[in-house]
Design a protein around this motif. Structure first.
Motif, PDB file in Angstrom:
ATOM      1  N   LEU A  71      -8.470   6.018  -0.676  1.00 56.52           N
ATOM      2  CA  LEU A  71      -7.601   7.176  -0.464  1.00 56.52           C
ATOM      3  C   LEU A  71      -6.488   7.219  -1.508  1.00 56.52           C
ATOM      4  CD1 LEU A  71      -7.249   7.150   3.435  1.00 56.52           C
ATOM      5  CD2 LEU A  71      -8.471   8.839   2.064  1.00 56.52           C
ATOM      6  N   LEU A  72      -5.882   6.048  -1.772  1.00 58.75           N
ATOM      7  CA  LEU A  72      -4.825   5.966  -2.771  1.00 58.75           C
ATOM      8  C   LEU A  72      -5.352   6.278  -4.166  1.00 58.75           C
ATOM      9  CD1 LEU A  72      -2.936   2.743  -1.576  1.00 58.75           C
ATOM     10  CD2 LEU A  72      -2.149   5.105  -1.390  1.00 58.75           C
ATOM     11  N   LEU A  73      -6.545   5.760  -4.482  1.00 53.64           N
ATOM     12  CA  LEU A  73      -7.146   6.028  -5.797  1.00 53.64           C
ATOM     13  C   LEU A  73      -7.376   7.521  -5.994  1.00 53.64           C
ATOM     14  CD1 LEU A  73      -9.786   3.140  -6.026  1.00 53.64           C
ATOM     15  CD2 LEU A  73      -7.722   3.367  -7.401  1.00 53.64           C
ATOM     16  N   LEU A  74      -7.868   8.186  -4.958  1.00 53.00           N
ATOM     17  CA  LEU A  74      -8.126   9.621  -5.050  1.00 53.00           C
ATOM     18  C   LEU A  74      -6.832  10.425  -5.047  1.00 53.00           C
ATOM     19  CD1 LEU A  74     -11.185   9.752  -2.645  1.00 53.00           C
ATOM     20  CD2 LEU A  74     -11.240  10.115  -5.111  1.00 53.00           C
ATOM     21  N   LEU A  75      -5.807   9.911  -4.350  1.00 50.27           N
ATOM     22  CA  LEU A  75      -4.518  10.597  -4.309  1.00 50.27           C
ATOM     23  C   LEU A  75      -3.832  10.564  -5.670  1.00 50.27           C
ATOM     24  CD1 LEU A  75      -2.101  11.901  -2.762  1.00 50.27           C
ATOM     25  CD2 LEU A  75      -1.345   9.571  -2.244  1.00 50.27           C
ATOM     26  N   PHE A  76      -3.796   9.367  -6.290  1.00 47.89           N
ATOM     27  CA  PHE A  76      -3.070   9.211  -7.551  1.00 47.89           C
ATOM     28  C   PHE A  76      -3.904   9.550  -8.789  1.00 47.89           C
ATOM     29  CE2 PHE A  76      -0.516   6.341  -4.803  1.00 47.89           C
ATOM     30  CZ  PHE A  76       0.719   6.928  -5.009  1.00 47.89           C
ATOM     31  N   LEU A  77      -5.225   9.402  -8.690  1.00 47.44           N
ATOM     32  CA  LEU A  77      -6.071   9.649  -9.859  1.00 47.44           C
ATOM     33  C   LEU A  77      -6.967  10.874  -9.688  1.00 47.44           C
ATOM     34  CD1 LEU A  77      -7.100   5.961 -10.622  1.00 47.44           C
ATOM     35  CD2 LEU A  77      -5.393   7.317 -11.811  1.00 47.44           C
ATOM     36  N   GLY A  78      -6.991  11.404  -8.468  1.00 39.73           N
ATOM     37  CA  GLY A  78      -7.714  12.625  -8.133  1.00 39.73           C
ATOM     38  C   GLY A  78      -8.952  12.942  -8.932  1.00 39.73           C
ATOM     39  N   LEU A 118       0.788  -1.225   0.000  1.00 38.96           N
ATOM     40  CA  LEU A 118       0.000   0.000   0.000  1.00 38.96           C
ATOM     41  C   LEU A 118       0.827   1.286   0.000  1.00 38.96           C
ATOM     42  CD1 LEU A 118      -2.741  -1.184   2.521  1.00 38.96           C
ATOM     43  CD2 LEU A 118      -2.940  -1.034   0.028  1.00 38.96           C
ATOM     44  N   VAL A 119       2.164   1.166  -0.001  1.00 38.93           N
ATOM     45  CA  VAL A 119       3.026   2.353  -0.096  1.00 38.93           C
ATOM     46  C   VAL A 119       3.980   2.216  -1.277  1.00 38.93           C
ATOM     47  CG1 VAL A 119       4.710   3.831   1.067  1.00 38.93           C
ATOM     48  CG2 VAL A 119       2.861   2.780   2.387  1.00 38.93           C
ATOM     49  N   ASN A 141      -9.603  -5.040   6.330  1.00 43.12           N
ATOM     50  CA  ASN A 141     -10.038  -3.716   6.756  1.00 43.12           C
ATOM     51  C   ASN A 141      -9.176  -2.583   6.220  1.00 43.12           C
ATOM     52  OD1 ASN A 141     -12.041  -4.949   8.215  1.00 43.12           O
ATOM     53  ND2 ASN A 141     -10.803  -5.127  10.057  1.00 43.12           N
ATOM     54  N   GLU A 142      -7.860  -2.778   6.162  1.00 37.20           N
ATOM     55  CA  GLU A 142      -6.978  -1.711   5.699  1.00 37.20           C
ATOM     56  C   GLU A 142      -7.280  -1.346   4.249  1.00 37.20           C
ATOM     57  OE1 GLU A 142      -6.051  -4.464   7.150  1.00 37.20           O
ATOM     58  OE2 GLU A 142      -4.631  -4.093   8.758  1.00 37.20           O
ATOM     59  N   GLY A 143      -7.493  -2.361   3.422  1.00 39.62           N
ATOM     60  CA  GLY A 143      -7.753  -2.124   2.005  1.00 39.62           C
ATOM     61  C   GLY A 143      -9.016  -1.329   1.775  1.00 39.62           C
ATOM     62  N   ILE A 144     -10.031  -1.565   2.591  1.00 33.80           N
ATOM     63  CA  ILE A 144     -11.305  -0.873   2.441  1.00 33.80           C
ATOM     64  C   ILE A 144     -11.144   0.621   2.683  1.00 33.80           C
ATOM     65  CG2 ILE A 144     -13.612  -0.632   3.472  1.00 33.80           C
ATOM     66  CD1 ILE A 144     -13.456  -3.693   4.031  1.00 33.80           C
ATOM     67  N   VAL A 145     -10.242   1.011   3.588  1.00 34.29           N
ATOM     68  CA  VAL A 145     -10.043   2.415   3.923  1.00 34.29           C
ATOM     69  C   VAL A 145      -8.958   3.053   3.053  1.00 34.29           C
ATOM     70  CG1 VAL A 145      -9.346   4.019   5.737  1.00 34.29           C
ATOM     71  CG2 VAL A 145     -10.799   2.059   6.293  1.00 34.29           C
ATOM     72  N   ILE A 146      -7.808   2.378   2.943  1.00 35.84           N
ATOM     73  CA  ILE A 146      -6.655   2.983   2.287  1.00 35.84           C
ATOM     74  C   ILE A 146      -6.775   3.005   0.767  1.00 35.84           C
ATOM     75  CG2 ILE A 146      -4.158   2.761   1.928  1.00 35.84           C
ATOM     76  CD1 ILE A 146      -3.930   1.743   4.782  1.00 35.84           C
ATOM     77  N   THR A 147      -7.329   1.944   0.165  1.00 37.55           N
ATOM     78  CA  THR A 147      -7.411   1.886  -1.294  1.00 37.55           C
ATOM     79  C   THR A 147      -8.163   3.070  -1.901  1.00 37.55           C
ATOM     80  OG1 THR A 147      -7.131  -0.505  -1.372  1.00 37.55           O
ATOM     81  CG2 THR A 147      -8.190   0.509  -3.264  1.00 37.55           C
ATOM     82  N   GLN A 162      -2.602   2.176 -12.537  1.00 40.11           N
ATOM     83  CA  GLN A 162      -2.460   2.830 -11.237  1.00 40.11           C
ATOM     84  C   GLN A 162      -3.450   2.266 -10.231  1.00 40.11           C
ATOM     85  OE1 GLN A 162      -0.069   5.605 -10.279  1.00 40.11           O
ATOM     86  NE2 GLN A 162      -0.686   4.309  -8.566  1.00 40.11           N
ATOM     87  N   THR A 163      -4.667   1.962 -10.676  1.00 39.97           N
ATOM     88  CA  THR A 163      -5.650   1.374  -9.753  1.00 39.97           C
ATOM     89  C   THR A 163      -5.191  -0.001  -9.277  1.00 39.97           C
ATOM     90  OG1 THR A 163      -7.012   0.305 -11.457  1.00 39.97           O
ATOM     91  CG2 THR A 163      -7.550   2.573 -10.917  1.00 39.97           C
ATOM     92  N   VAL A 164      -4.521  -0.751 -10.156  1.00 41.65           N
ATOM     93  CA  VAL A 164      -3.965  -2.055  -9.749  1.00 41.65           C
ATOM     94  C   VAL A 164      -2.971  -1.848  -8.604  1.00 41.65           C
ATOM     95  CG1 VAL A 164      -2.489  -3.984 -10.449  1.00 41.65           C
ATOM     96  CG2 VAL A 164      -4.306  -3.205 -11.967  1.00 41.65           C
ATOM     97  N   GLY A 165      -2.106  -0.850  -8.760  1.00 37.45           N
ATOM     98  CA  GLY A 165      -1.117  -0.567  -7.730  1.00 37.45           C
ATOM     99  C   GLY A 165      -1.733  -0.202  -6.389  1.00 37.45           C
ATOM    100  N   CYS A 166      -2.926   0.390  -6.423  1.00 34.05           N
ATOM    101  CA  CYS A 166      -3.591   0.834  -5.183  1.00 34.05           C
ATOM    102  C   CYS A 166      -4.373  -0.268  -4.482  1.00 34.05           C
ATOM    103  CB  CYS A 166      -4.543   1.987  -5.503  1.00 34.05           C
ATOM    104  SG  CYS A 166      -3.725   3.472  -6.127  1.00 34.05           S
ATOM    105  N   MET A 167      -4.567  -1.397  -5.147  1.00 35.89           N
ATOM    106  CA  MET A 167      -5.403  -2.459  -4.579  1.00 35.89           C
ATOM    107  C   MET A 167      -4.684  -3.235  -3.469  1.00 35.89           C
ATOM    108  SD  MET A 167      -8.323  -2.323  -5.852  1.00 35.89           S
ATOM    109  CE  MET A 167      -8.881  -1.069  -7.007  1.00 35.89           C
ATOM    110  N   PRO A 168      -5.450  -3.710  -2.474  1.00 37.64           N
ATOM    111  CA  PRO A 168      -4.868  -4.563  -1.424  1.00 37.64           C
ATOM    112  C   PRO A 168      -4.708  -5.988  -1.935  1.00 37.64           C
ATOM    113  CG  PRO A 168      -7.215  -4.330  -1.061  1.00 37.64           C
ATOM    114  CD  PRO A 168      -6.886  -3.479  -2.257  1.00 37.64           C
TER     115      PRO A 168
END
Length: 332
Positions: A139-146, A81-82, A131-137, A109-115
């Motif tokens: 966030l990552l999608l919005l961070l990288f694909l905004g 996830l990082v 649980n981590e994937g449900i919250v962080i993924t 990029q979405t593949v990279g963000c997946m748990p």
């Protein structure tokens, strides 16, 4: 393994090809507002069913035991996830100047963000993929694909909570009451989730084929397939190097878990999540393509590498066992 047995084993991958072909022939059935009413049956019922099913099948006692491997858990989390999404983002900065389809690149990029997958054969994957994937993924999608996401941030999390977290919790509660029955009957949880997932994939591609403005060139698709295999092989090798360093303190069995857990991505969580994050987006199916390719690719590479990795693990365990045995004193 015979052809028929192989086809039976890989029925889900064949199912993906089949539902995409059916969507191509008759897209009107699964489009938004069509007979299947995917805006209700898929967005809410199908996604909730997948995670209720996951809640029923998830053995909490094994999950708790797996979480005791704190260092292993942290390694997989940080890598997945990082490091993974960041490395993909840097790589895509170079690819953005090429003629490769931009929506397929966003899909990478979405593949990279997946748990990692929730339903991996390794129980540790369950520990790091829930649980981590449900919250962080998201966030990552919005961070990288905004700006690619047209859905408000609060709406994304409220829908994720209602269609992912709540059904998962309810499934766990129900499991407590029917645990003995589940252990006795052993329902086909994996097959049930896979069938529902095929419905989600079908409706996603119905929307694509019903839109005449969306076109996918073969050159981009071939390059994406090559990139996906290259990324998986490179990252598997990288995790092997990291986890076998002299000061890593990981056992050979830990290394095997790290190789697969850190590089595999969840199609079961990924497709429903993309459906929520990119709801109503006309290029959703193109964004989904890399993840749909990544899934069979990780199964294929895994099946090819398992004998080699297993052989390495056994020989490494034997070598470690020999080095730990006390030396017999020589009699004079």
């Amino acid at each position: 393994m015979g052809l028929l047995e192989r086809l039976r084993k890989e029925w889900f991958i064949l199912g993906i090809v089949l539902v995409i072909a059916v969507a191509r022939l008759e897209p009107a059935v699964g489009v938004k507002g069509g007979p299947l009413k995917p805006e209700i049956t898929i967005t809410y019922i199908a996604v909730s069913a997948i995670f209720f099913n996951s809640g029923l099948s998830l053995k909490t006692e094994e999950l708790t035991s797996a979480l005791m491997h704190v260092k292993l858990h942290l390694f997989v989390q940080i890598f997945t996830l990082v490091f993974f999404p960041t490395a993909i983002w840097l790589f895509l900065q170079l690819l953005s100047i090429t003629p490769i389809n931009e929506w397929l690149l966003k899909g990478l990029q979405t593949v990279g963000c997946m748990p990692p997958p929730v339903s991996s054969a390794v129980i540790l994957t369950k520990a790091v993929g829930g649980n981590e994937g449900i919250v962080i993924t998201p966030l990552l999608l919005l961070l990288f694909l905004g700006s690619s996401s047209s859905v408000p941030f609060t709406s994304i999390f409220s829908q994720l909570f209602m269609t992912v977290v709540v059904p998962l919790i309810i499934g766990q509660i129900v499991r407590r009451y029917i645990k003995d029955w589940l252990e006795r009957k052993k329902p086909p949880f994996g097959a049930i989730s896979s069938c529902v997932l095929l419905m989600i994939i079908y409706t996603t591609f119905c929307d694509t084929f019903a839109n005449p403005n969306i076109d996918l060139d073969k050159f981009s698709l071939i390059i994406i397939v090559f990139i996906i295999f290259s990324v998986q092989m490179s990252f598997m090798f990288l995790t092997f190097l990291f986890s076998t360093r002299n000061n890593s303190s990981f056992t050979p069995a830990d290394t095997v878990a790290i190789i697969f857990c850190s590089t595999h991505k969840s199609l079961t969580l990924g497709i429903p999540m993309l459906k929520i994050v990119f709801a109503g987006y006309e290029h959703l199916s193109l964004i989904s393509v890399p993840l749909l390719i990544y899934h069979p690719a990780q199964i294929l590479l895994g099946s090819l590498l398992v004998p080699t990795i297993k052989s390495w693990m056994v020989s490494r365990q034997k070598a470690l066992k020999l080095t730990r045995q006390p030396k017999t004193p020589v009699k004079v």
